[in-house]
Write an enzyme that holds these catalytic residues in place. Sequence first.
Site, PDB file in Angstrom:
ATOM      1  CG  ASP A 167      -2.338   0.579   0.773  1.00 37.06           C
ATOM      2  OD1 ASP A 167      -2.357   1.734   0.311  1.00 37.06           O
ATOM      3  OD2 ASP A 167      -3.358  -0.123   0.890  1.00 37.06           O
ATOM      4  CG  HIS A 211      -4.336   1.941  -2.373  1.00 37.40           C
ATOM      5  ND1 HIS A 211      -4.488   2.438  -1.095  1.00 37.40           N
ATOM      6  CD2 HIS A 211      -5.561   2.041  -2.951  1.00 37.40           C
ATOM      7  CE1 HIS A 211      -5.749   2.804  -0.909  1.00 37.40           C
ATOM      8  NE2 HIS A 211      -6.415   2.575  -2.025  1.00 37.40           N
ATOM      9  CD  GLU A 269     -10.031   3.739  -1.227  1.00 29.93           C
ATOM     10  OE1 GLU A 269     -10.887   4.136  -0.437  1.00 29.93           O
ATOM     11  OE2 GLU A 269      -8.939   3.250  -0.859  1.00 29.93           O
TER      12      GLU A 269
HETATM   13  C1  ACM Z   1     -10.917  -0.535   0.415  1.00 28.05           C
HETATM   14  O1  ACM Z   1     -11.426  -0.527   1.566  1.00 28.05           O
HETATM   15  N1  ACM Z   1     -10.292   0.540  -0.033  1.00 28.05           N
HETATM   16  C2  ACM Z   1     -11.000  -1.702  -0.439  1.00 28.05           C
END
Ligand code: ACM
Length: 570
Positions: free
Chosen positions: A198, A268, A332
Amino acid sequence: MKKFAFLFALAAILVSCHTPEAQPFTVIPMPNSVEMGQGVFKVAGADIYVEEALPAEVLAVAERFADRMAVVSGRENKISRADAGQKIRVILNSNLGPEAYALQATPDVMVIEASEFPGFLYAFETLKQMLPAEVYGSSRAKADWVVPAVSIVDEPRFAYRGVHLDVARHFFSVEEVKRYIDIMTVYKLNRFHFHLTDDQGWRVEIKSYPKLTEIGAWRSGTCIQKDFESNDGIRHGGFYSQEELRDIVAYAAERNITIIPEIDLPGHMLAALASYPELGCTGGPYEVRTCWGISRDILCAGNDDVYKFLEAVLAEVMEIFPSEYIHIGGDECFGGRRDKGKPIPWDSCPKCAARMKELGIKPGPEARHLLQNYVTARVQDFLLEHGRKVIGWDEILEGDLKPGATIMSWRGIDGGVKAAAKGFDVIMSPNKYMYIDYYQSQEIDKEPFAIGGHLPVEKVYGYEPFEGMEDGSEDHILGVQCNLWTEYVATPEHLEYMLLPRMCAESEVAWCDADRKDFTRFNESLDHAFRMFDVMGYNYCLDIRCLIGLDRIPARTSEQLEDYLTNGKK
Ligand code: ACM
Ligand code: ZN
């Protein structure tokens, strides 16, 4: 002396008069068919016959059980492949499904049947839960080592019963991960979703890109609560060597748990960009993120070196993890909900612009989704060539997703409903029911600081995975998963507190047919689960007690609860 002999004889009579009692039937997840009989079966000292036809891994399950019994009861359960009329009989029954089992106990004999290793494993897990909680301990205990006479036939509702752990926001050691796997095994959960990368840290050794762990595994500090403008200045990080990961994979496999690694892409990815800045649209410099939230810097979709990088990383990941599925994240990429529509580096990158032109992607609100579809499809093709399948968060559905991917529905149930209607397989992990990083009670001042939300155990329990599904879509629901993000979870004790008992509730959502679920029964069964956790040394949240007649009490340790039950509210 005479007096002593008399007392000794009296004690012997009293001991022999003690009728062993089984504890009430409190197995979680509740088996699908349970018929109670008369009397009890004495487990301690009962020899075990494991049918010759059964593979070594089944024998290993029986041996693990016998070893455990020897530790806690001080008696031996001798195991043999030769039938000598032993009292515990482990027998092949090819009519049962791979994870199904039957367990029948009368006062004279216990017969355990299954067709494959997982079914046998689960039969022994059920057997352990029927015994006194001390069976989970590491020392001799005084207890009635008996189970009730019972006939159980059991099999899971869903094939995919997952639990997720984010080790990027906070790193957890191999031993801590194994403890997590241990408690999943007790509750017959069989997929461990390992969130390994991440913005805040890269946790998997990749030999062809060593800077990922030299640089990307470390951040210079961590923000305090929600103050994103500063941080504690304490270096945090860590990673797993490939050897350690192989060890975890093997450990999990012995417990019927498949590890599904996640390499979250193309967003991420700040920890990777900090390690190899040339993979970003601007070239950096980048730094491993010290605050939570989502980096706007993501992998450049127009740079062929990015695909070389992803293929090299995924090739090594596939070498470590034999899982049929590889999770490629996809969430995201363009920021969180509040960032909707804000510019991202893809909008002003010449390489991304050239790639969009080449693909015929027209400028407009759909463009970034279509470009993400292109990234996903390239990775999907690469994994497919190697015999693997893709799971992605529900964002990968936006635009025009190639068939064959499995969708993990997290932003509510809509993504899952849409995906299933379009013919994609789905794992339901809606945040409203399955995000166990949320608070467990409304008294948040009495709980450890959390990301927000409110997800008490009964809400997890109440989730029905077919909710909202169109007729005929249900077959696409592979199962469910609860997710534990660790922005605000830095210690194993806290991790366990967030997990338990909500994971137990999830296990019934995943395992039990809907008509077998009963929150009152489950809630009462948690008493035994809490004793098990005490014996095993797991931390857990006790707020559940407020639901069974006590006044509302804050989450607390078991010692505090005992004190509360004995001395009342202070
Ligand atoms: C997530 O909670 N961004 C998959
Ligand atoms: Zn770019």
